[in-house]
Design a protein around this motif. Structure first.
Motif, PDB file in Angstrom:
ATOM      1  N   ARG A   1      -1.820   8.675  -9.434  1.00 42.57           N
ATOM      2  CA  ARG A   1      -2.717   7.549  -9.121  1.00 42.57           C
ATOM      3  C   ARG A   1      -2.494   6.349 -10.031  1.00 42.57           C
ATOM      4  O   ARG A   1      -2.232   5.254  -9.540  1.00 42.57           O
ATOM      5  N   PRO A   2      -2.579   6.495 -11.339  1.00 40.07           N
ATOM      6  CA  PRO A   2      -2.358   5.304 -12.173  1.00 40.07           C
ATOM      7  C   PRO A   2      -0.898   4.853 -12.188  1.00 40.07           C
ATOM      8  O   PRO A   2      -0.608   3.652 -12.237  1.00 40.07           O
ATOM      9  N   GLY A   3       0.021   5.810 -12.113  1.00 39.38           N
ATOM     10  CA  GLY A   3       1.437   5.465 -12.143  1.00 39.38           C
ATOM     11  C   GLY A   3       1.888   4.686 -10.923  1.00 39.38           C
ATOM     12  O   GLY A   3       2.727   3.784 -11.012  1.00 39.38           O
ATOM     13  N   ALA A   4       1.319   5.006  -9.768  1.00 37.78           N
ATOM     14  CA  ALA A   4       1.716   4.334  -8.527  1.00 37.78           C
ATOM     15  C   ALA A   4       1.383   2.854  -8.566  1.00 37.78           C
ATOM     16  O   ALA A   4       2.127   2.028  -8.033  1.00 37.78           O
ATOM     17  N   LEU A   5       0.291   2.508  -9.218  1.00 37.42           N
ATOM     18  CA  LEU A   5      -0.123   1.100  -9.264  1.00 37.42           C
ATOM     19  C   LEU A   5       0.742   0.263 -10.197  1.00 37.42           C
ATOM     20  O   LEU A   5       0.644  -0.966 -10.183  1.00 37.42           O
ATOM     21  N   THR A   6       1.618   0.898 -10.964  1.00 39.76           N
ATOM     22  CA  THR A   6       2.538   0.153 -11.820  1.00 39.76           C
ATOM     23  C   THR A   6       3.833  -0.203 -11.084  1.00 39.76           C
ATOM     24  O   THR A   6       4.639  -0.975 -11.599  1.00 39.76           O
ATOM     25  N   VAL A   7       4.030   0.351  -9.888  1.00 36.40           N
ATOM     26  CA  VAL A   7       5.216   0.056  -9.088  1.00 36.40           C
ATOM     27  C   VAL A   7       5.039  -1.311  -8.440  1.00 36.40           C
ATOM     28  O   VAL A   7       4.003  -1.569  -7.811  1.00 36.40           O
ATOM     29  N   PRO A   8       6.022  -2.195  -8.598  1.00 33.97           N
ATOM     30  CA  PRO A   8       5.896  -3.520  -7.989  1.00 33.97           C
ATOM     31  C   PRO A   8       5.645  -3.428  -6.479  1.00 33.97           C
ATOM     32  O   PRO A   8       6.288  -2.653  -5.769  1.00 33.97           O
ATOM     33  N   GLY A   9       4.678  -4.170  -5.998  1.00 38.77           N
ATOM     34  CA  GLY A   9       4.349  -4.199  -4.581  1.00 38.77           C
ATOM     35  C   GLY A   9       3.256  -3.220  -4.172  1.00 38.77           C
ATOM     36  O   GLY A   9       2.692  -3.346  -3.091  1.00 38.77           O
TER      37      GLY A   9
ATOM     38  N   MET B   1       0.844  -1.180   0.000  1.00 37.83           N
ATOM     39  CA  MET B   1       0.000   0.000   0.000  1.00 37.83           C
ATOM     40  C   MET B   1       0.888   1.241   0.000  1.00 37.83           C
ATOM     41  O   MET B   1       1.895   1.303   0.674  1.00 37.83           O
ATOM     42  N   LEU B   2       0.443   2.232  -0.771  1.00 34.42           N
ATOM     43  CA  LEU B   2       1.133   3.515  -0.825  1.00 34.42           C
ATOM     44  C   LEU B   2       0.283   4.533  -0.072  1.00 34.42           C
ATOM     45  O   LEU B   2      -0.910   4.677  -0.351  1.00 34.42           O
ATOM     46  N   PHE B   3       0.868   5.212   0.891  1.00 34.95           N
ATOM     47  CA  PHE B   3       0.171   6.238   1.663  1.00 34.95           C
ATOM     48  C   PHE B   3       0.537   7.608   1.107  1.00 34.95           C
ATOM     49  O   PHE B   3       1.715   7.959   1.062  1.00 34.95           O
ATOM     50  N   LEU B   4      -0.470   8.356   0.687  1.00 30.12           N
ATOM     51  CA  LEU B   4      -0.256   9.720   0.221  1.00 30.12           C
ATOM     52  C   LEU B   4      -0.840  10.663   1.268  1.00 30.12           C
ATOM     53  O   LEU B   4      -1.968  10.467   1.727  1.00 30.12           O
ATOM     54  N   ALA B   5      -0.072  11.676   1.650  1.00 23.28           N
ATOM     55  CA  ALA B   5      -0.532  12.632   2.658  1.00 23.28           C
ATOM     56  C   ALA B   5      -0.052  14.022   2.280  1.00 23.28           C
ATOM     57  O   ALA B   5       0.972  14.187   1.611  1.00 23.28           O
ATOM     58  N   GLY B   6      -0.818  15.029   2.700  1.00 23.74           N
ATOM     59  CA  GLY B   6      -0.445  16.416   2.430  1.00 23.74           C
ATOM     60  C   GLY B   6      -1.382  17.054   1.443  1.00 23.74           C
ATOM     61  O   GLY B   6      -2.572  16.732   1.393  1.00 23.74           O
ATOM     62  N   GLU B   7      -0.860  17.956   0.631  1.00 21.13           N
ATOM     63  CA  GLU B   7      -1.642  18.704  -0.346  1.00 21.13           C
ATOM     64  C   GLU B   7      -0.956  18.614  -1.700  1.00 21.13           C
ATOM     65  O   GLU B   7       0.274  18.648  -1.779  1.00 21.13           O
ATOM     66  N   ALA B   8      -1.783  18.517  -2.757  1.00 22.32           N
ATOM     67  CA  ALA B   8      -1.224  18.432  -4.105  1.00 22.32           C
ATOM     68  C   ALA B   8      -2.237  18.957  -5.120  1.00 22.32           C
ATOM     69  O   ALA B   8      -3.446  18.846  -4.906  1.00 22.32           O
ATOM     70  N   PRO B   9      -1.743  19.513  -6.229  1.00 23.78           N
ATOM     71  CA  PRO B   9      -2.646  19.949  -7.300  1.00 23.78           C
ATOM     72  C   PRO B   9      -3.339  18.740  -7.950  1.00 23.78           C
ATOM     73  O   PRO B   9      -2.798  17.625  -7.965  1.00 23.78           O
ATOM     74  N   HIS B  10      -4.510  18.963  -8.489  1.00 26.03           N
ATOM     75  CA  HIS B  10      -5.298  17.888  -9.094  1.00 26.03           C
ATOM     76  C   HIS B  10      -4.540  17.195 -10.237  1.00 26.03           C
ATOM     77  O   HIS B  10      -4.575  15.964 -10.349  1.00 26.03           O
ATOM     78  N   ALA B  11      -3.864  17.968 -11.075  1.00 23.75           N
ATOM     79  CA  ALA B  11      -3.134  17.386 -12.211  1.00 23.75           C
ATOM     80  C   ALA B  11      -2.078  16.394 -11.729  1.00 23.75           C
ATOM     81  O   ALA B  11      -1.891  15.330 -12.335  1.00 23.75           O
ATOM     82  N   TRP B  12      -1.389  16.712 -10.655  1.00 25.08           N
ATOM     83  CA  TRP B  12      -0.379  15.809 -10.108  1.00 25.08           C
ATOM     84  C   TRP B  12      -1.025  14.519  -9.619  1.00 25.08           C
ATOM     85  O   TRP B  12      -0.523  13.426  -9.868  1.00 25.08           O
ATOM     86  N   LEU B  13      -2.145  14.656  -8.923  1.00 25.53           N
ATOM     87  CA  LEU B  13      -2.848  13.470  -8.425  1.00 25.53           C
ATOM     88  C   LEU B  13      -3.311  12.568  -9.565  1.00 25.53           C
ATOM     89  O   LEU B  13      -3.207  11.335  -9.471  1.00 25.53           O
ATOM     90  N   MET B  14      -3.799  13.168 -10.628  1.00 22.69           N
ATOM     91  CA  MET B  14      -4.253  12.382 -11.777  1.00 22.69           C
ATOM     92  C   MET B  14      -3.101  11.631 -12.442  1.00 22.69           C
ATOM     93  O   MET B  14      -3.297  10.576 -13.026  1.00 22.69           O
ATOM     94  N   ARG B  15      -1.907  12.175 -12.358  1.00 21.02           N
ATOM     95  CA  ARG B  15      -0.723  11.516 -12.920  1.00 21.02           C
ATOM     96  C   ARG B  15      -0.209  10.418 -12.001  1.00 21.02           C
ATOM     97  O   ARG B  15       0.198   9.343 -12.453  1.00 21.02           O
TER      98      ARG B  15
ATOM     99  N   THR C   1      -2.606  -0.854  -3.676  1.00 23.75           N
ATOM    100  CA  THR C   1      -3.634   0.119  -3.313  1.00 23.75           C
ATOM    101  C   THR C   1      -2.981   1.431  -2.897  1.00 23.75           C
ATOM    102  O   THR C   1      -1.797   1.461  -2.534  1.00 23.75           O
ATOM    103  N   ILE C   2      -3.779   2.486  -2.931  1.00 25.02           N
ATOM    104  CA  ILE C   2      -3.314   3.815  -2.528  1.00 25.02           C
ATOM    105  C   ILE C   2      -4.249   4.324  -1.439  1.00 25.02           C
ATOM    106  O   ILE C   2      -5.466   4.313  -1.602  1.00 25.02           O
ATOM    107  N   ASP C   3      -3.672   4.778  -0.341  1.00 23.96           N
ATOM    108  CA  ASP C   3      -4.448   5.363   0.753  1.00 23.96           C
ATOM    109  C   ASP C   3      -4.295   6.876   0.662  1.00 23.96           C
ATOM    110  O   ASP C   3      -3.226   7.422   0.870  1.00 23.96           O
ATOM    111  N   GLU C   4      -5.416   7.559   0.347  1.00 23.23           N
ATOM    112  CA  GLU C   4      -5.415   9.017   0.204  1.00 23.23           C
ATOM    113  C   GLU C   4      -6.164   9.686   1.348  1.00 23.23           C
ATOM    114  O   GLU C   4      -6.563  10.846   1.229  1.00 23.23           O
ATOM    115  N   HIS C   5      -6.342   8.992   2.450  1.00 30.37           N
ATOM    116  CA  HIS C   5      -7.129   9.498   3.573  1.00 30.37           C
ATOM    117  C   HIS C   5      -6.629  10.861   4.073  1.00 30.37           C
ATOM    118  O   HIS C   5      -7.424  11.718   4.432  1.00 30.37           O
ATOM    119  N   ASN C   6      -5.340  11.060   4.075  1.00 32.87           N
ATOM    120  CA  ASN C   6      -4.760  12.313   4.579  1.00 32.87           C
ATOM    121  C   ASN C   6      -4.240  13.208   3.458  1.00 32.87           C
ATOM    122  O   ASN C   6      -3.301  13.966   3.642  1.00 32.87           O
TER     123      ASN C   6
END
Length: 81
Positions: A17-25, A1-15, A28-33
Motif C-alpha cells: 500500500r505505501p510502496g505503490a504510492l511512491t511509483v510515478p503515476g 490508479m493501481l488495481f489490486l485483485a485476488g488474495e494476499a496475506p495482510h503483511a504483504w498488503l501493508m508493505r 490511488t489504489i483500488d482494492e475492491h476485488n
C-alpha cells in the motif's frame, strides 16, 4: 490508479500500500476485488468462537464443549447476547 485483485496475506498488503504510492503515476489504489487472507481467517475463527457453547456441569469441576449438553448443566449466556 493501481488495481489490486485476488488474495494476499495482510503483511504483504501493508508493505504494498505505501510502496505503490511512491511509483510515478500511481495516485490511488483500488482494492475492491482484493481479499486480505489474514482478515478472512480471523473473521472465520471469530464466527466459530461466537457460535460455540460451553456447558458447565452442575457440581463438577470440568465442562463439556461438544455435542448435546449433559442432562444437568447450567448454561451461561454470552456477553454479546
Amino acid at each position: 490508479m493501481l488495481f489490486l485483485a485476488g488474495e494476499a496475506p495482510h503483511a504483504w498488503l501493508m508493505r504494498v500500500r505505501p510502496g505503490a504510492l511512491t511509483v510515478p503515476g500511481i495516485r490511488t489504489i483500488d482494492e475492491h476485488n482484493l481479499t486480505d487472507l489474514d482478515q478472512r481467517t480471523f473473521q472465520q475463527s471469530k464466527s466459530v468462537i461466537e457460535s460455540a457453547f460451553v456447558y458447565f456441569l452442575v457440581n463438577k469441576d470440568n465442562f463439556a464443549t461438544e455435542g448435546s449438553p449433559p442432562s444437568r448443566v447450567c448454561r451461561m449466556k454470552s456477553a454479546a447476547a
